[in-house]
Design a protein around this motif. Sequence first.
Motif, PDB file in Angstrom:
ATOM      1  N   UNK A 235     -11.428   8.446 -15.121  1.00 55.72           N
ATOM      2  CA  UNK A 235     -10.464   7.270 -15.263  1.00 55.72           C
ATOM      3  C   UNK A 235     -10.395   6.740 -13.816  1.00 55.72           C
ATOM      4  N   UNK A 236     -11.471   6.998 -12.991  1.00 52.91           N
ATOM      5  CA  UNK A 236     -11.811   6.423 -11.416  1.00 52.91           C
ATOM      6  C   UNK A 236     -12.009   4.655 -11.823  1.00 52.91           C
ATOM      7  N   UNK A 237     -12.587   4.427 -12.641  1.00 60.52           N
ATOM      8  CA  UNK A 237     -13.028   2.902 -12.862  1.00 60.52           C
ATOM      9  C   UNK A 237     -11.574   2.020 -13.294  1.00 60.52           C
ATOM     10  N   UNK A 238     -10.732   2.656 -14.110  1.00 69.70           N
ATOM     11  CA  UNK A 238      -9.832   1.976 -14.363  1.00 69.70           C
ATOM     12  C   UNK A 238      -8.730   2.006 -13.320  1.00 69.70           C
ATOM     13  N   UNK A 239      -8.626   3.206 -12.188  1.00 69.69           N
ATOM     14  CA  UNK A 239      -7.957   3.085 -11.290  1.00 69.69           C
ATOM     15  C   UNK A 239      -8.383   1.919 -10.321  1.00 69.69           C
ATOM     16  N   UNK A 240      -9.768   1.854 -10.042  1.00 75.25           N
ATOM     17  CA  UNK A 240     -10.153   0.699  -9.150  1.00 75.25           C
ATOM     18  C   UNK A 240      -9.757  -0.535  -9.972  1.00 75.25           C
ATOM     19  N   UNK A 241     -10.090  -0.921 -11.194  1.00 75.90           N
ATOM     20  CA  UNK A 241      -9.445  -2.065 -11.848  1.00 75.90           C
ATOM     21  C   UNK A 241      -8.156  -2.375 -11.391  1.00 75.90           C
ATOM     22  N   UNK A 242      -7.110  -1.321 -11.803  1.00 78.56           N
ATOM     23  CA  UNK A 242      -5.860  -1.670 -11.478  1.00 78.56           C
ATOM     24  C   UNK A 242      -5.495  -2.137 -10.156  1.00 78.56           C
ATOM     25  N   UNK A 243      -6.205  -1.414  -9.236  1.00 79.78           N
ATOM     26  CA  UNK A 243      -6.028  -1.658  -7.618  1.00 79.78           C
ATOM     27  C   UNK A 243      -6.397  -3.272  -7.355  1.00 79.78           C
ATOM     28  N   UNK A 244      -7.455  -3.537  -8.199  1.00 78.14           N
ATOM     29  CA  UNK A 244      -8.002  -4.993  -7.961  1.00 78.14           C
ATOM     30  C   UNK A 244      -7.208  -5.913  -8.275  1.00 78.14           C
ATOM     31  N   UNK A 245      -6.183  -5.762  -9.334  1.00 79.45           N
ATOM     32  CA  UNK A 245      -5.488  -6.621  -9.836  1.00 79.45           C
ATOM     33  C   UNK A 245      -4.266  -6.712  -9.024  1.00 79.45           C
ATOM     34  N   UNK A 246      -3.893  -6.182  -7.989  1.00 78.16           N
ATOM     35  CA  UNK A 246      -2.738  -6.232  -7.317  1.00 78.16           C
ATOM     36  C   UNK A 246      -2.963  -7.408  -6.390  1.00 78.16           C
ATOM     37  N   UNK A 247      -1.657  -7.856  -5.814  1.00 75.59           N
ATOM     38  CA  UNK A 247      -2.117  -8.848  -4.769  1.00 75.59           C
ATOM     39  C   UNK A 247      -2.812  -8.429  -3.372  1.00 75.59           C
ATOM     40  N   UNK A 248      -3.333  -9.185  -2.776  1.00 78.61           N
ATOM     41  CA  UNK A 248      -4.237  -8.840  -1.723  1.00 78.61           C
ATOM     42  C   UNK A 248      -3.226  -8.052  -0.679  1.00 78.61           C
ATOM     43  N   UNK A 249      -1.969  -8.369  -0.565  1.00 75.45           N
ATOM     44  CA  UNK A 249      -1.076  -7.487   0.325  1.00 75.45           C
ATOM     45  C   UNK A 249      -0.870  -6.201  -0.287  1.00 75.45           C
ATOM     46  N   UNK A 250      -0.738  -5.961  -1.546  1.00 75.27           N
ATOM     47  CA  UNK A 250      -0.548  -4.725  -2.059  1.00 75.27           C
ATOM     48  C   UNK A 250      -1.754  -3.883  -2.248  1.00 75.27           C
ATOM     49  N   UNK A 251      -2.983  -4.510  -2.311  1.00 75.16           N
ATOM     50  CA  UNK A 251      -4.225  -3.858  -1.956  1.00 75.16           C
ATOM     51  C   UNK A 251      -4.424  -3.164  -0.816  1.00 75.16           C
ATOM     52  N   UNK A 252      -4.023  -3.935   0.499  1.00 76.08           N
ATOM     53  CA  UNK A 252      -3.994  -3.557   1.908  1.00 76.08           C
ATOM     54  C   UNK A 252      -3.112  -2.612   2.015  1.00 76.08           C
ATOM     55  N   UNK A 253      -1.757  -2.623   1.317  1.00 74.57           N
ATOM     56  CA  UNK A 253      -0.921  -1.498   1.830  1.00 74.57           C
ATOM     57  C   UNK A 253      -1.003  -0.360   1.159  1.00 74.57           C
ATOM     58  N   UNK A 254      -1.865  -0.312   0.012  1.00 67.96           N
ATOM     59  CA  UNK A 254      -2.202   0.780  -0.723  1.00 67.96           C
ATOM     60  C   UNK A 254      -3.364   1.381   0.069  1.00 67.96           C
ATOM     61  N   UNK A 255      -4.249   0.769   0.500  1.00 67.11           N
ATOM     62  CA  UNK A 255      -5.346   1.367   1.261  1.00 67.11           C
ATOM     63  C   UNK A 255      -4.846   1.825   2.700  1.00 67.11           C
ATOM     64  N   UNK A 256      -3.955   1.448   3.343  1.00 62.90           N
ATOM     65  CA  UNK A 256      -3.557   1.796   4.392  1.00 62.90           C
ATOM     66  C   UNK A 256      -2.824   3.149   4.518  1.00 62.90           C
ATOM     67  N   UNK A 257      -2.466   3.532   3.342  1.00 61.83           N
ATOM     68  CA  UNK A 257      -1.926   4.953   3.244  1.00 61.83           C
ATOM     69  C   UNK A 257      -2.730   5.940   3.554  1.00 61.83           C
ATOM     70  N   UNK A 258      -4.048   5.539   3.368  1.00 65.28           N
ATOM     71  CA  UNK A 258      -5.230   6.670   3.789  1.00 65.28           C
ATOM     72  C   UNK A 258      -5.628   6.584   5.159  1.00 65.28           C
ATOM     73  N   UNK A 259      -6.208   7.676   5.509  1.00 64.51           N
ATOM     74  CA  UNK A 259      -7.009   7.567   6.716  1.00 64.51           C
ATOM     75  C   UNK A 259      -8.522   7.266   6.312  1.00 64.51           C
TER      76      UNK A 259
END
Length: 389
Positions: free
Chosen positions: A359-383
């Motif tokens: 379900x990695x593809x679905x995880x990426x799909x769900x992430x892409x449907x977030x607002x730009x700020x939400x995508x950046x906030x989620x991405x910044x949680x990882x190093x």
Amino acid sequence: MVAPSKVFEAPLNRLHCSRFMHSRPNQSCTEAFVWNLYRNHVSSAKYYLPVLLFPLIFNYPKLSKNRVWSIVKNYLQTSSIGSIINALTFLWMCICRRLCGRFVWGLTPYLSCCLGAQIIWWAPSKVTQFYSTGIVHAAIEAMLRQLEVGLVHSHAARTMVFMMCSLVVLRQQQRTKGYSGFWFIKPSPLPHDYPKWSLERRAKETLMELRTYLGIGLALDLLSAMMRARIRKISLKSTSFMISYMGIYRVIQCVLSGRMDLRQTNLIAAFVSGGAFWFVSHIPLTLMSLSVVIATQVLWKEFCAQDVSKSRLLAGLQRLPWAKLLIPPNLAYLVHSLLFQGHVVNGLARSFINSTCDHNAQRVCDLLLLPAEGILATANKSSIMPFLF
């Protein structure tokens, strides 16, 4: 909400792959690849259980040690190839992101998937046939939906296409050493003295064969309900289609035998019985696309059986490994459509892609449907991690 394609525009296109593509935080690209290989094999093993169970159930009286090992080996090879393709696809997306410094349309995920799917060249012919049939028909359906072709909305046109495919496949099935692959029904050839049989004997033989298809249809519907965890809401869609398809075929043979040549009777029965598709209300476009692919394979095998040694062009065409050539671009098209135009991909293809990549593809799909700020906030949680360990 943002369109999924916004990932190719600033600032999202500059996201690091370790913050966006990897399934677990703080993984290097190599660690993510190894983890994906492991998790993909686990999820694929569950998804492809029917590949193991169906042959064991339907061939139970004829099973031998060699037959069982052949079925198990095919199951392991099928699940492993799908797992490796998906893991390599994500690895190639990481490589393309690092080489370009950003996510580039066409490289992510189309070209990455094309490159990852090249492993199919090392797959056994049976596994290649399985993947080519499943992937190409799903890609055809997605393209029909994307182009808004009339077949998408006309059930009469879909039924006519299925009737022509039925004629092609069943005609070849009835030949000696003819087509032996998958089709929805497989009528046994009529004996030469069939026109001399009484009507009562013909009807009895037809009912005996329908009883077999009743059992197969019920088994398929039951297994489908079990896999969807809806055992109390079992549907008889497969059973009704197979019984009506086989019933019409045998009734036409029963009525016309003795009145015309047996070959002509079989051709008429093959074409008209395909009209049972009219009563299919569940995934009709999917079944039509599948029938087109199978009929094309039957015609291609018939062409390859011809002696074309006098024509270098035709001889060269016969040698082309079309299945292995078609799988990478068609799978890449499906993955690209799933990420950016998910509405054109059917449920079967969506389930195949997600279930063979944990379900990695679905995880990426769900992430892409977030607002730009939400995508950046989620991405910044990882190093940001290196490519190697």
